[in-house]
Every structure is written in structure tokens, then in C-alpha cells.
Design a protein around this motif. Structure first.
Motif, mmCIF file in Angstrom:
data_model
loop_
_atom_site.group_PDB
_atom_site.id
_atom_site.type_symbol
_atom_site.label_atom_id
_atom_site.label_comp_id
_atom_site.label_asym_id
_atom_site.label_seq_id
_atom_site.Cartn_x
_atom_site.Cartn_y
_atom_site.Cartn_z
ATOM 1 N N ASN A 345 0.821 -1.225 0.000
ATOM 2 C CA ASN A 345 0.000 0.000 0.000
ATOM 3 C C ASN A 345 0.856 1.277 0.000
ATOM 4 O O ASN A 345 0.585 2.237 0.717
ATOM 5 N N SER A 347 2.138 4.767 -0.956
ATOM 6 C CA SER A 347 1.666 6.014 -1.570
ATOM 7 C C SER A 347 2.749 7.064 -1.369
ATOM 8 O O SER A 347 3.344 7.155 -0.292
ATOM 9 N N PHE A 357 2.662 7.416 -6.629
ATOM 10 C CA PHE A 357 2.218 6.088 -6.206
ATOM 11 C C PHE A 357 0.996 6.216 -5.303
ATOM 12 O O PHE A 357 0.909 7.133 -4.493
ATOM 13 N N ASP A 359 -1.349 3.366 -3.096
ATOM 14 C CA ASP A 359 -1.701 2.002 -2.664
ATOM 15 C C ASP A 359 -1.037 0.949 -3.553
ATOM 16 O O ASP A 359 -1.681 -0.005 -4.010
ATOM 17 N N THR A 360 0.255 1.128 -3.796
ATOM 18 C CA THR A 360 1.008 0.201 -4.650
ATOM 19 C C THR A 360 1.502 -0.988 -3.853
ATOM 20 O O THR A 360 1.989 -0.838 -2.728
ATOM 21 N N ASN A 361 1.419 -2.187 -4.463
ATOM 22 C CA ASN A 361 1.894 -3.411 -3.826
ATOM 23 C C ASN A 361 2.778 -4.187 -4.797
ATOM 24 O O ASN A 361 2.409 -4.392 -5.958
ATOM 25 N N CYS A 545 8.897 -4.726 -14.894
ATOM 26 C CA CYS A 545 7.892 -4.018 -14.099
ATOM 27 C C CYS A 545 7.549 -2.706 -14.789
ATOM 28 O O CYS A 545 8.448 -1.933 -15.137
ATOM 29 N N VAL A 547 5.827 0.942 -14.537
ATOM 30 C CA VAL A 547 5.343 1.975 -13.619
ATOM 31 C C VAL A 547 4.394 2.887 -14.390
ATOM 32 O O VAL A 547 4.803 3.618 -15.298
ATOM 33 N N LYS A 550 0.170 5.300 -11.311
ATOM 34 C CA LYS A 550 0.444 5.289 -9.869
ATOM 35 C C LYS A 550 0.591 3.876 -9.301
ATOM 36 O O LYS A 550 0.501 3.677 -8.091
ATOM 37 N N ARG A 551 0.803 2.906 -10.192
ATOM 38 C CA ARG A 551 0.981 1.523 -9.766
ATOM 39 C C ARG A 551 2.236 0.937 -10.405
ATOM 40 O O ARG A 551 2.789 1.502 -11.347
ATOM 41 N N ILE A 552 2.647 -0.229 -9.896
ATOM 42 C CA ILE A 552 3.751 -0.978 -10.490
ATOM 43 C C ILE A 552 3.211 -2.354 -10.861
ATOM 44 O O ILE A 552 2.849 -3.150 -9.979
ATOM 45 N N GLU A 553 3.141 -2.611 -12.168
ATOM 46 C CA GLU A 553 2.618 -3.882 -12.653
ATOM 47 C C GLU A 553 3.772 -4.793 -13.051
ATOM 48 O O GLU A 553 4.708 -4.365 -13.748
#
Length: 563
Positions: A345, A347, A357, A359-361, A545, A547, A550-553
């Protein structure tokens, strides 16, 4: 008046903070007092000589001349010894304060240093720090002069109580004038220091960006900006000087009127036989000394107003809390290798108020290479800055082997995590020191990694090989060579985590291949994060990965977990 009380408290608290040998201070003070007391006898001897001339007493003249000569010799020797001690001590004090300031800046969290104007930091070290030593000796002189004033006052009262009373009237008038002018000078000093900080930053940026200035042919515009900055600073200095000048003129007028009143009274007393010509001369000498010290005390407020600006600026640096010094990691975990980094999570909002970022996991595992890709400004560098603890302003959790990142001290973390930033910087020290950065790294290890990076042949052909000082002999490395030296600096200590940010932007294709092969090798026993825009070809599976938003996939298909 509250502001004045705060300034005086700050003034004297600063003295207490100075780590100065008390014996040296007491010895200097004692010598200053002795020398000053001896000099106070001169007016009395001189007055007696005048009276001897009037009464034609050669014995009185001869004895007082002898006394003056003896006092002069002893006073001169004491002053000579004292000045040598003061110079030595002042340099020592200034060095200690500058060292404390510089150390405080180095220990300060990077996220805070980043926010502070670089020109201000330079001014803190070079200009503001000298205030400490000046305060010390100004106060020592003030103590001596106060004693001198008391002794002068005793002689004045002894010679003529009436003239003494008229002289004392000067003090409350001059003090109120300096109170008012001190307030004005303080406001001018605050404006001046801010302008000077900006000017220092302008110089720093101009020298750093000189190549761009010349490429785009904007030297004339930069000259105009330089001239405007200097003129603005000078104008503010002139405003401050004008306040001081007007104050001196007013004080001069008041002093002139009091002096003339004293002269009229002295003439009256001489005509009535209540004062001799010699004692009038002696009184004038003591009166001048007395008024000089009163003037010094009156000016003290103005000086404190100016000094308090610098003291506050220095105090903000020295008294700042250094985040990351307290560690809450047990001994077992402190020495364990990092196997896993968990981000829960996360931010983070940048200093420009951009949320990168939310709530990134994501998890990072040992024995893997993670290729961090994304558009410019997406948060790639921010992620690496957070993981390296250069930035600690985030919410959520970052767990290293299950322990929160913020619980690790910077010293412990730096031994486990190595970071090569986009700013590839080499210091004006030897090549060997640039790579080891004073860590305990054998020269053999440095040579081996330089051979792998095709730097060894270049270095051994230099005048002093690995001990050659960068820029000391006109030596300048190319951008690609500097990047490879910085890469060698990061991997030579064999950390547990490697963070690489655009580390091949200036390296040619042949050397890029060598760098990639080394990254493959070190990833066999470490976590590697490589932020880049390039499509590298690795010989081992990697984890890509992305970016964005606001997430990292993560591409789960390539994920290798060796835990």
C-alpha cells in the motif's frame, strides 16, 4: 521587547554551545584585563605631568614619565602575547563550528537537504559559521571594556562628580537610538541573507550548467542576470549601511552637545579653583573611554540583531534531528542477507505535489533482475529513492526481510543497499578513492572490476595510475567512463540490493554488453532493480515491471523466486 529577549537568549546560548578550552579563555581574559588596567593609568600620569608643568615640578614630571614608560612596555608585551593566543583560538573555534555544520549537513536526511537552497548551505558553512567566533571574542572584549568602564567611572567621580553626572546622561539617549536602528538593521539583514543565498545558488547553477549556457549562446543574458543579482545585493547592503550611517550622525550630534556642555562646566570649575588643568585633561581621557564603552554597549543591540539572523540559520542546521540514527533491528537481522523486499500500500507524493504512487503493492526477491520501465515522471526514480531511504516521506509499508525500512539505520542500510543514480558524480580525489569512497576495499578488487569494465588499461597509463587525482592534473573522464566508475563504486562492496537508475545512458554498446553481463552475475546472489528506457538483452530471465497510473505492474510470467 520579546524579540529582543529572544535574540539575547539566543546570543548567550550560542556561547554555551561552543566547545572551547576554559583555561585558554580565562588566560586571555586575564591578560586583556591586566593590559587594560595598565592603560587606564596613562590619563592620570599625563594629568600629573601637566600639573607638574604648571607648578614647574621636574620631579613630578620625571616620575610620571617613568611610570608611563613602564606601563607602556608591560602593556605592549601583554597585548602581543594576547593577540597570538586570540588568533590561534579563533581559528580553532571557527574550524570546530564549520566541521559541526558540515557534519550536520552530511548527517541530515537527504529529503531535507534536497529542499534547502544550495546557496544557503554554502553560506551557512562559509559565512554564518564565522559569526560564532566573532561572538566569542566580541563578548570577551565586552567583559574587559565593562571593567574598564567601571574603573574609568571611579576615576571620573574621584576627579569631578558633576562632570561625571553630565557624561552619564549620554547613555540612555544613545541606547534608545540603537534600539530603534537595530530593529531596522535586522530586517535589512534578513533580506540581504536571502538575496545572498539566491546569488550563491545562481553561481552554483551557472557553473554546473556552463555547457548548456555556451551551447545555446546565452552568455549575455547570464551576464545581465549576474549583474542584476550583484546590484540588488549591493543596494541592500547600502540600505543597511545608510541606517548605520544616520545612526552614527545622530549619536555624533548628541555626543558633541554633551562634550561641549562638559567643557563649559570644566572651565567654570577651573576658574573657581575646584578643578586643575591636569585633572581636566585626565577627566576628558577617562570620559572618552567611558563613552566609548557605553557606545559599545549601545551598539550591542544592533550587533545582536544582525548576528541573530545568522545564529538562527546555523541553529536550524546544527539542531536538526537526523532521521535514521536510531535503529530498531535486532542483531540477528542486522547481519542477515536481504532475501525479500515487500511493498504494501505504498503512496508517495513528490515535492512538486505530484502523486506518483497510490496504494502500490509489489515484492522483490533475491536472485532476480527487475527491469523498471515507464514514462518520464512516472515514478521510477522516486521508487529507487524510497528504497535507498533518500526519501522517507511515504505512507504504507516497505518491509526488508519482514522489518520496516524506517527501522533500519542509514549506516546499516548503506552496507546492504547500493544505489547508482542518474547523477554520475566523481569527486576531486584519486580514482581509487572515487571507487572505494574510503570503504575498506582492497586495491585488487578495484582493479578486477575495472578490468571487467574496460577501465584498467586507461587507468594504469595515467601518471599515478589508481592514485591519480581526478581534475588535479587536468584529468577529465568522458561521460561513459564516469558512468562505469560509478558502476564500479556500487558493486565493488558486494551489497545485497542493487538499485540502478539509467546507468548506461552515456556508455557505448560494447561496454553496455559488459555491464549487462556483470549485472547477470551479481543478480545470482542479490536483488537487482534497473530503471531504464532501454530494451536490454539479458542472457538470463528477467522480471519487467511497468510503472504507470500510480501503480507498479509485474510480468508474472518471467517471475523467478528463489527463497
Amino acid at each position: 521587547m520579546k524579540d529582543y529577549k529572544k535574540d539575547f537568549v539566543l546570543f548567550f546560548n550560542t556561547i554555551k554551545k561552543l566547545n572551547i578550552p576554559k583555561r585558554a579563555i580565562l588566560l586571555i581574559l586575564s591578560i586583556m584585563i591586566m593590559s587594560n588596567v595598565l592603560s587606564l593609568a596613562f590619563p592620570l600620569f599625563f594629568g600629573n605631568i601637566i600639573n607638574g608643568i604648571v607648578s614647574k615640578s621636574f620631579y613630578t614630571i620625571k616620575m610620571n614619565l617613568l611610570y608611563m614608560f613602564l606601563c607602556f612596555v608591560v602593556s605592549t608585551v601583554l597585548d602581543y602575547k594576547n593577540q597570538k593566543m586570540i588568533i590561534k583560538l579563533s581559528y580553532s573555534v571557527e574550524l570546530n563550528i564549520k566541521e559541526e555544520l558540515f557534519n550536520s549537513i552530511l548527517e541530515m536526511p537527504y529529503s531535507r537537504v534536497y529542499k534547502i537552497d544550495k546557496g544557503r548551505l554554502v553560506n551557512n558553512i562559509e559565512s554564518d559559521s564565522t559569526i560564532f567566533s566573532s561572538i566569542l571574542f566580541d563578548n570577551m572584549n565586552l567583559v574587559v571594556q565593562t571593567i574598564s568602564m567601571i574603573i574609568s567611572l571611579i576615576f571620573m567621580v574621584y576627579i569631578s562628580p558633576i562632570l561625571t553626572l553630565v557624561t552619564i546622561v549620554t547613555f540612555p539617549i544613545t541606547f534608545m537610538i540603537y534600539i530603534y536602528s537595530g530593529r531596522m538593521i535586522k530586517s535589512k539583514e534578513i533580506e540581504y541573507t536571502k538575496m545572498h543565498d539566491s546569488f550563491m545558488s545562481f553561481l552554483y547553477e551557472s557553473l554546473s550548467g556552463l555547457k548548456s549556457i555556451k551551447i545555446f549562446k546565452v552568455e549575455n543574458k547570464w551576464n545581465e542576470m549576474f549583474r542584476k543579482n550583484v546590484m540588488d545585493i549591493n543596494e541592500k547592503n547600502i540600505e543597511k549601511f545608510n541606517v548605520q550611517l544616520v545612526t552614527q550622525v545622530i549619536i555624533g550630534v548628541v555626543t558633541f552637545l554633551i562634550n561641549n556642555l562638559n567643557i563649559i562646566l570644566a572651565i567654570y570649575l577651573i576658574f573657581n579653583g575646584r578643578l586643575s588643568l591636569g585633572m581636566m585633561t585626565a577627566f576628558n581621557e577617562y570620559s572618552d573611554r567611558f563613552k566609548g564603552v557605553l557606545l559599545l554597549l549601545s551598539k550591542l543591540n544592533s550587533k545582536i540583531q544582525q548576528v541573530s539572523v545568522s545564529l538562527r540559520r546555523v541553529g536550524e542546521i546544527v539542531d536538526s534531528e537526523s532521521i535514521g540514527k536510531i535503529e530498531n533491528v535486532n542483531d540477528k537481522e542486522r547481519y542477515n542477507k536481504i532475501e525479500k523486499i515487500e511493498i504494501k500500500n505504498l503512496s508517495h507524493t513528490t515535492q512538486s505535489s505530484i502523486e506518483v504512487f497510490k496504494d502500490t503493492n509489489i515484492n522483490f526477491y533475491k536472485n532476480n533482475i527487475y527491469l523498471i520501465k515507464g514514462a518520464s515522471g512516472s515514478g521510477k526514480t522516486s521508487l529507487l529513492n524510497i528504497l535507498s531511504k533518500l526519501i522517507d516521506e511515504y505512507t504504507g509499508e516497505i518491509l526488508i526481510n519482514g522489518i520496516e525500512l524506517k527501522c533500519y539505520s542509514e549506516e546499516n542500510l548503506r552496507n546492504k543497499v547500493s544505489y547508482v543514480t542518474q547523477d554520475h558524480y566523481m569527486f576531486s580525489i584519486s580514482i581509487r578513492e572515487n571507487i572505494s569512497l574510503y570503504r575498506d576495499v582492497p586495491l585488487e578488487d578495484i582493479e578486477n572490476i575495472c578490468k571487467r569494465l574496460n577501465l584498467h588499461e586507461l587507468i594504469i597509463n595515467l601518471p599515478n595510475q589508481y592514485d591519480t587525482v581526478i581534475n588535479d592534473e587536468g584529468l577529465n573522464f568522458s561521460g561513459g567512463q564516469i558512468q562505469r566508475v560509478c558502476f564500479a563504486r556500487a558493486i565493488v562492496s558486494n551489497p545485497d540490493v542493487y538499485l540502478f537508475d539509467e546507468i548506461t545512458s552515456a556508455i557505448d554498446q560494447k561496454n553496455i554488453e559488459d555491464v549487462l553481463r556483470i549485472i547477470e552475475e551479481i543478480s545470482a546472489n542479490a536483488i537487482v532493480l534497473l530503471a531504464t528506457h532501454e530494451n536490454f538483452k539479458f542472457n538470463v530471465p528477467i522480471i519487467e515491471c511497468s510503472v504507470m497510473n500510480k501503480r507498479i505492474e509485474t510480468n508474472e510470467l518471467n517471475l523467478l523466486q528463489n527463497v
